[in-house]
Design a protein around this motif. Structure first.
Motif, PDB file in Angstrom:
ATOM      1  N   ASP A 185       0.864  -1.180   0.000  1.00 49.14           N
ATOM      2  CA  ASP A 185       0.000   0.000   0.000  1.00 49.14           C
ATOM      3  C   ASP A 185       0.897   1.225   0.000  1.00 49.14           C
ATOM      4  O   ASP A 185       1.885   1.271   0.729  1.00 49.14           O
ATOM      5  N   GLU A 186       0.537   2.213  -0.791  1.00 44.70           N
ATOM      6  CA  GLU A 186       1.310   3.456  -0.831  1.00 44.70           C
ATOM      7  C   GLU A 186       0.347   4.623  -0.968  1.00 44.70           C
ATOM      8  O   GLU A 186      -0.643   4.531  -1.684  1.00 44.70           O
ATOM      9  N   GLN A 187       0.653   5.698  -0.275  1.00 41.37           N
ATOM     10  CA  GLN A 187      -0.208   6.882  -0.279  1.00 41.37           C
ATOM     11  C   GLN A 187       0.669   8.127  -0.256  1.00 41.37           C
ATOM     12  O   GLN A 187       1.407   8.345   0.696  1.00 41.37           O
ATOM     13  N   TRP A 188       0.566   8.929  -1.315  1.00 42.08           N
ATOM     14  CA  TRP A 188       1.289  10.198  -1.367  1.00 42.08           C
ATOM     15  C   TRP A 188       0.457  11.289  -0.709  1.00 42.08           C
ATOM     16  O   TRP A 188      -0.760  11.364  -0.905  1.00 42.08           O
ATOM     17  N   SER A 189       1.117  12.153   0.029  1.00 43.46           N
ATOM     18  CA  SER A 189       0.522  13.364   0.586  1.00 43.46           C
ATOM     19  C   SER A 189       1.564  14.458   0.418  1.00 43.46           C
ATOM     20  O   SER A 189       2.554  14.503   1.157  1.00 43.46           O
ATOM     21  N   GLY A 190       1.359  15.285  -0.593  1.00 41.33           N
ATOM     22  CA  GLY A 190       2.374  16.295  -0.904  1.00 41.33           C
ATOM     23  C   GLY A 190       3.659  15.605  -1.339  1.00 41.33           C
ATOM     24  O   GLY A 190       3.654  14.772  -2.235  1.00 41.33           O
ATOM     25  N   ASP A 191       4.751  15.931  -0.668  1.00 44.27           N
ATOM     26  CA  ASP A 191       6.052  15.343  -0.993  1.00 44.27           C
ATOM     27  C   ASP A 191       6.434  14.235  -0.021  1.00 44.27           C
ATOM     28  O   ASP A 191       7.611  13.987   0.229  1.00 44.27           O
ATOM     29  N   GLN A 192       5.436  13.567   0.535  1.00 46.34           N
ATOM     30  CA  GLN A 192       5.700  12.465   1.450  1.00 46.34           C
ATOM     31  C   GLN A 192       4.898  11.233   1.048  1.00 46.34           C
ATOM     32  O   GLN A 192       3.700  11.312   0.789  1.00 46.34           O
ATOM     33  N   LEU A 193       5.578  10.101   1.013  1.00 43.35           N
ATOM     34  CA  LEU A 193       4.955   8.828   0.691  1.00 43.35           C
ATOM     35  C   LEU A 193       4.912   7.976   1.952  1.00 43.35           C
ATOM     36  O   LEU A 193       5.934   7.770   2.603  1.00 43.35           O
ATOM     37  N   GLN A 248       4.839 -10.757   8.312  1.00 40.61           N
ATOM     38  CA  GLN A 248       5.376  -9.516   8.868  1.00 40.61           C
ATOM     39  C   GLN A 248       4.782  -8.323   8.126  1.00 40.61           C
ATOM     40  O   GLN A 248       4.513  -8.405   6.930  1.00 40.61           O
ATOM     41  N   THR A 249       4.636  -7.209   8.832  1.00 42.89           N
ATOM     42  CA  THR A 249       4.206  -5.965   8.202  1.00 42.89           C
ATOM     43  C   THR A 249       5.257  -4.902   8.470  1.00 42.89           C
ATOM     44  O   THR A 249       5.657  -4.686   9.610  1.00 42.89           O
ATOM     45  N   ILE A 250       5.702  -4.277   7.405  1.00 39.99           N
ATOM     46  CA  ILE A 250       6.698  -3.203   7.482  1.00 39.99           C
ATOM     47  C   ILE A 250       6.010  -1.929   7.038  1.00 39.99           C
ATOM     48  O   ILE A 250       5.341  -1.899   6.008  1.00 39.99           O
ATOM     49  N   THR A 251       6.160  -0.874   7.828  1.00 41.84           N
ATOM     50  CA  THR A 251       5.613   0.425   7.450  1.00 41.84           C
ATOM     51  C   THR A 251       6.747   1.431   7.363  1.00 41.84           C
ATOM     52  O   THR A 251       7.834   1.213   7.911  1.00 41.84           O
ATOM     53  N   GLY A 252       6.471   2.521   6.674  1.00 38.89           N
ATOM     54  CA  GLY A 252       7.509   3.538   6.576  1.00 38.89           C
ATOM     55  C   GLY A 252       7.046   4.737   5.788  1.00 38.89           C
ATOM     56  O   GLY A 252       5.884   4.831   5.375  1.00 38.89           O
ATOM     57  N   SER A 253       7.997   5.645   5.605  1.00 40.38           N
ATOM     58  CA  SER A 253       7.705   6.864   4.857  1.00 40.38           C
ATOM     59  C   SER A 253       8.948   7.324   4.119  1.00 40.38           C
ATOM     60  O   SER A 253      10.072   6.996   4.498  1.00 40.38           O
ATOM     61  N   ILE A 254       8.704   8.065   3.055  1.00 40.93           N
ATOM     62  CA  ILE A 254       9.768   8.727   2.302  1.00 40.93           C
ATOM     63  C   ILE A 254       9.351  10.187   2.196  1.00 40.93           C
ATOM     64  O   ILE A 254       8.280  10.492   1.679  1.00 40.93           O
ATOM     65  N   ALA A 255      10.187  11.071   2.723  1.00 39.37           N
ATOM     66  CA  ALA A 255       9.901  12.506   2.689  1.00 39.37           C
ATOM     67  C   ALA A 255      10.958  13.207   1.841  1.00 39.37           C
ATOM     68  O   ALA A 255      12.157  12.971   2.014  1.00 39.37           O
ATOM     69  N   ILE A 256      10.495  14.053   0.938  1.00 39.79           N
ATOM     70  CA  ILE A 256      11.384  14.777   0.027  1.00 39.79           C
ATOM     71  C   ILE A 256      11.395  16.248   0.431  1.00 39.79           C
ATOM     72  O   ILE A 256      10.336  16.860   0.564  1.00 39.79           O
ATOM     73  N   ASP A 257      12.589  16.800   0.628  1.00 37.68           N
ATOM     74  CA  ASP A 257      12.663  18.246   0.811  1.00 37.68           C
ATOM     75  C   ASP A 257      13.606  18.815  -0.249  1.00 37.68           C
ATOM     76  O   ASP A 257      13.995  18.111  -1.176  1.00 37.68           O
ATOM     77  N   ASP A 258      13.972  20.077  -0.125  1.00 38.12           N
ATOM     78  CA  ASP A 258      14.752  20.741  -1.164  1.00 38.12           C
ATOM     79  C   ASP A 258      16.151  20.164  -1.352  1.00 38.12           C
ATOM     80  O   ASP A 258      16.751  20.341  -2.410  1.00 38.12           O
ATOM     81  N   ARG A 259      16.662  19.466  -0.339  1.00 39.98           N
ATOM     82  CA  ARG A 259      18.042  18.990  -0.382  1.00 39.98           C
ATOM     83  C   ARG A 259      18.196  17.509  -0.072  1.00 39.98           C
ATOM     84  O   ARG A 259      19.153  16.881  -0.502  1.00 39.98           O
ATOM     85  N   LEU A 260      17.250  16.953   0.680  1.00 41.83           N
ATOM     86  CA  LEU A 260      17.377  15.586   1.165  1.00 41.83           C
ATOM     87  C   LEU A 260      16.127  14.752   0.899  1.00 41.83           C
ATOM     88  O   LEU A 260      15.028  15.288   0.812  1.00 41.83           O
ATOM     89  N   VAL A 261      16.355  13.455   0.834  1.00 39.91           N
ATOM     90  CA  VAL A 261      15.270  12.485   0.876  1.00 39.91           C
ATOM     91  C   VAL A 261      15.481  11.720   2.177  1.00 39.91           C
ATOM     92  O   VAL A 261      16.572  11.207   2.439  1.00 39.91           O
ATOM     93  N   ARG A 262      14.441  11.672   3.006  1.00 40.80           N
ATOM     94  CA  ARG A 262      14.525  10.971   4.289  1.00 40.80           C
ATOM     95  C   ARG A 262      13.624   9.749   4.222  1.00 40.80           C
ATOM     96  O   ARG A 262      12.422   9.865   3.967  1.00 40.80           O
ATOM     97  N   ILE A 263      14.231   8.595   4.430  1.00 44.96           N
ATOM     98  CA  ILE A 263      13.507   7.335   4.365  1.00 44.96           C
ATOM     99  C   ILE A 263      13.496   6.743   5.769  1.00 44.96           C
ATOM    100  O   ILE A 263      14.555   6.583   6.389  1.00 44.96           O
ATOM    101  N   GLU A 264      12.302   6.444   6.261  1.00 44.60           N
ATOM    102  CA  GLU A 264      12.170   5.806   7.566  1.00 44.60           C
ATOM    103  C   GLU A 264      11.353   4.530   7.389  1.00 44.60           C
ATOM    104  O   GLU A 264      10.274   4.552   6.809  1.00 44.60           O
ATOM    105  N   VAL A 265      11.912   3.437   7.887  1.00 50.23           N
ATOM    106  CA  VAL A 265      11.264   2.135   7.779  1.00 50.23           C
ATOM    107  C   VAL A 265      11.185   1.544   9.185  1.00 50.23           C
ATOM    108  O   VAL A 265      12.177   1.537   9.910  1.00 50.23           O
TER     109      VAL A 265
END
Length: 103
Positions: A41-49, A58-75
């Motif tokens: 399952d994936e859901q975009w909200s602005g610049d965050q997935l 097992q269930t793994i959740t996380g997010s990918i956030a994009i800003d002007d300089r970095l991509v932050r991935i949290e799992v």
């Protein structure tokens, strides 16, 4: 309890270009995970997935956030998968960097 793995990757593009590159790659990523993951399952909200993967009990959740300089991935890795956090983080960083550097 889930163990968080956080990776940040610097990029030299616009937010829009990074998001487009990620969106184009999601199908390929799903294909690579298909042998062990049966729900994505994936859901975009602005610049965050926000995402959720389920497979092998097992269930793994996380997010990918994009800003002007970095991509932050949290799992969030559940249970025993947390023991593989360092290895997973290294792979995410390596593959993410390759994805963002593609011309």
């Amino acid at each position: 309890m889930s163990k968080p793995v956080v990776v940040t990757i610097e990029h030299r593009s616009t937010r829009q270009a990074v998001r487009a590159r990620l969106e184009q790659s999601l199908g390929q990523i799903r294909g690579q995970l298909a042998p062990v993951v049966n729900v994505v399952d994936e859901q975009w909200s602005g610049d965050q997935l926000q995402f959720r993967l389920a497979g092998l009990g097992q269930t793994i959740t996380g997010s990918i956030a994009i800003d002007d300089r970095l991509v932050r991935i949290e799992v969030l890795l559940p249970g025993l998968l947390g023991a593989f956090g360092r290895m997973i983080a290294q792979r995410i960083e390596r593959q993410g960097t390759l994805l963002l550097e593609k011309k």
